[in-house]
Motif scaffolding. Sequence first.
Motif, PDB file in Angstrom:
ATOM      1  N   ALA A 117      28.160  40.687  47.174  1.00 46.47           N
ATOM      2  CA  ALA A 117      28.908  41.134  48.382  1.00 46.47           C
ATOM      3  C   ALA A 117      30.225  41.861  48.417  1.00 46.47           C
ATOM      4  O   ALA A 117      31.390  41.665  48.719  1.00 46.47           O
ATOM      5  CB  ALA A 117      29.485  39.698  48.955  1.00 46.47           C
ATOM      6  N   CYS A 118      30.083  42.854  47.464  1.00 51.30           N
ATOM      7  CA  CYS A 118      31.089  43.787  47.033  1.00 51.30           C
ATOM      8  C   CYS A 118      32.225  43.454  46.116  1.00 51.30           C
ATOM      9  O   CYS A 118      33.304  43.889  45.972  1.00 51.30           O
ATOM     10  CB  CYS A 118      31.897  44.374  48.433  1.00 51.30           C
ATOM     11  N   GLY A 119      32.192  42.242  45.687  1.00 50.26           N
ATOM     12  CA  GLY A 119      33.234  41.515  44.710  1.00 50.26           C
ATOM     13  C   GLY A 119      32.947  42.014  43.311  1.00 50.26           C
ATOM     14  O   GLY A 119      33.796  41.452  42.381  1.00 50.26           O
ATOM     15  N   TRP A 120      31.920  42.549  43.035  1.00 49.69           N
ATOM     16  CA  TRP A 120      31.778  42.770  41.431  1.00 49.69           C
ATOM     17  C   TRP A 120      32.773  43.511  40.590  1.00 49.69           C
ATOM     18  O   TRP A 120      32.855  43.279  39.443  1.00 49.69           O
ATOM     19  CB  TRP A 120      30.391  43.520  41.213  1.00 49.69           C
ATOM     20  N   PRO A 121      33.575  44.397  41.284  1.00 53.03           N
ATOM     21  CA  PRO A 121      34.564  45.041  40.459  1.00 53.03           C
ATOM     22  C   PRO A 121      35.715  43.963  39.921  1.00 53.03           C
ATOM     23  O   PRO A 121      36.105  43.850  38.804  1.00 53.03           O
ATOM     24  CB  PRO A 121      35.432  46.156  41.307  1.00 53.03           C
ATOM     25  N   GLY A 122      35.858  42.933  40.919  1.00 48.28           N
ATOM     26  CA  GLY A 122      36.740  41.788  40.401  1.00 48.28           C
ATOM     27  C   GLY A 122      36.184  40.884  39.552  1.00 48.28           C
ATOM     28  O   GLY A 122      36.767  40.356  38.652  1.00 48.28           O
ATOM     29  N   ALA A 123      34.851  40.805  39.589  1.00 53.69           N
ATOM     30  CA  ALA A 123      34.160  39.968  38.658  1.00 53.69           C
ATOM     31  C   ALA A 123      34.172  40.605  37.340  1.00 53.69           C
ATOM     32  O   ALA A 123      34.494  40.138  36.155  1.00 53.69           O
ATOM     33  CB  ALA A 123      32.532  39.677  38.836  1.00 53.69           C
ATOM     34  N   VAL A 124      34.012  41.945  37.109  1.00 48.34           N
ATOM     35  CA  VAL A 124      33.926  42.732  36.103  1.00 48.34           C
ATOM     36  C   VAL A 124      35.423  42.465  35.367  1.00 48.34           C
ATOM     37  O   VAL A 124      35.560  41.991  34.128  1.00 48.34           O
ATOM     38  CB  VAL A 124      33.703  44.052  36.074  1.00 48.34           C
ATOM     39  N   LEU A 125      36.495  42.687  35.970  1.00 47.45           N
ATOM     40  CA  LEU A 125      37.866  42.344  35.495  1.00 47.45           C
ATOM     41  C   LEU A 125      38.113  40.859  35.244  1.00 47.45           C
ATOM     42  O   LEU A 125      38.516  40.521  33.884  1.00 47.45           O
ATOM     43  CB  LEU A 125      38.994  42.513  36.768  1.00 47.45           C
ATOM     44  N   ALA A 126      37.524  40.166  35.883  1.00 47.47           N
ATOM     45  CA  ALA A 126      37.672  38.517  35.364  1.00 47.47           C
ATOM     46  C   ALA A 126      37.119  38.240  34.149  1.00 47.47           C
ATOM     47  O   ALA A 126      37.377  37.410  33.222  1.00 47.47           O
ATOM     48  CB  ALA A 126      37.223  37.697  36.540  1.00 47.47           C
ATOM     49  N   ALA A 167      39.308  41.045  45.000  1.00 47.23           N
ATOM     50  CA  ALA A 167      40.290  39.858  44.767  1.00 47.23           C
ATOM     51  C   ALA A 167      39.756  38.537  44.841  1.00 47.23           C
ATOM     52  O   ALA A 167      40.122  37.623  43.952  1.00 47.23           O
ATOM     53  CB  ALA A 167      41.506  40.134  45.722  1.00 47.23           C
ATOM     54  N   LEU A 168      38.985  38.316  46.038  1.00 44.00           N
ATOM     55  CA  LEU A 168      38.459  36.747  45.962  1.00 44.00           C
ATOM     56  C   LEU A 168      37.263  36.510  45.154  1.00 44.00           C
ATOM     57  O   LEU A 168      37.356  35.127  44.564  1.00 44.00           O
ATOM     58  CB  LEU A 168      37.688  37.109  47.399  1.00 44.00           C
ATOM     59  N   CYS A 169      36.689  37.601  44.446  1.00 42.82           N
ATOM     60  CA  CYS A 169      35.752  37.088  43.304  1.00 42.82           C
ATOM     61  C   CYS A 169      36.615  36.813  42.096  1.00 42.82           C
ATOM     62  O   CYS A 169      36.085  35.896  41.282  1.00 42.82           O
ATOM     63  CB  CYS A 169      34.992  38.361  43.089  1.00 42.82           C
ATOM     64  N   PHE A 170      37.797  37.554  41.947  1.00 41.46           N
ATOM     65  CA  PHE A 170      38.449  37.306  40.739  1.00 41.46           C
ATOM     66  C   PHE A 170      39.110  35.827  40.816  1.00 41.46           C
ATOM     67  O   PHE A 170      39.027  35.071  39.700  1.00 41.46           O
ATOM     68  CB  PHE A 170      39.657  38.476  40.535  1.00 41.46           C
ATOM     69  N   ILE A 171      39.624  35.645  42.034  1.00 41.30           N
ATOM     70  CA  ILE A 171      40.099  34.167  42.189  1.00 41.30           C
ATOM     71  C   ILE A 171      38.961  33.128  41.757  1.00 41.30           C
ATOM     72  O   ILE A 171      39.213  32.012  41.258  1.00 41.30           O
ATOM     73  CB  ILE A 171      40.586  34.151  43.567  1.00 41.30           C
ATOM     74  N   ALA A 172      37.667  33.452  42.204  1.00 44.45           N
ATOM     75  CA  ALA A 172      36.748  32.285  42.129  1.00 44.45           C
ATOM     76  C   ALA A 172      36.311  32.408  40.700  1.00 44.45           C
ATOM     77  O   ALA A 172      36.131  31.185  40.414  1.00 44.45           O
ATOM     78  CB  ALA A 172      35.272  32.810  42.694  1.00 44.45           C
ATOM     79  N   TYR A 173      36.424  33.397  39.807  1.00 44.31           N
ATOM     80  CA  TYR A 173      36.281  33.091  38.407  1.00 44.31           C
ATOM     81  C   TYR A 173      37.415  32.638  37.642  1.00 44.31           C
ATOM     82  O   TYR A 173      37.017  31.524  36.819  1.00 44.31           O
ATOM     83  CB  TYR A 173      35.812  34.542  37.873  1.00 44.31           C
ATOM     84  N   ALA A 174      38.492  32.787  38.095  1.00 39.22           N
ATOM     85  CA  ALA A 174      39.796  32.079  37.652  1.00 39.22           C
ATOM     86  C   ALA A 174      39.498  30.529  38.003  1.00 39.22           C
ATOM     87  O   ALA A 174      39.829  29.783  36.834  1.00 39.22           O
ATOM     88  CB  ALA A 174      40.826  32.685  37.933  1.00 39.22           C
TER      89      ALA A 174
END
Length: 101
Positions: free
Chosen positions: A54-63, A23-30
């Motif tokens: 740091a475990c955020g790659w699934p959110g990065a893929v979605l972003a 979720a944090l990674c997705f927000i950072a990409y947004a």
Amino acid sequence: MGDAAPGWGLPYWVAATYLVASALCFIAYAVDKSAAKAKRRRTPERTLLLLGLACGWPGAVLAQQWLRHKSSKASFRWKFWGTVALNVAALAAVGYAVPAR
């Protein structure tokens, strides 16, 4: 059995870590996508890569798919998928080290 994710044998905190980090990674990409559109200061690629590692790659893929951000720059994608491989290898090592229940 109550403290392990069904079918994986990993503690629930591992799944929770991936969920929060994603979720944090997705927000950072947004935020970075918005800054790019507005011609404001961008989030460094290194930061995005470290969040993914740091475990955020699934959110990065979605972003990357939903926001169409950082999805076409080849040099970034190579580095990104390298961090995914490192993270998955670390997860596999943790899964191997956790005793079967």
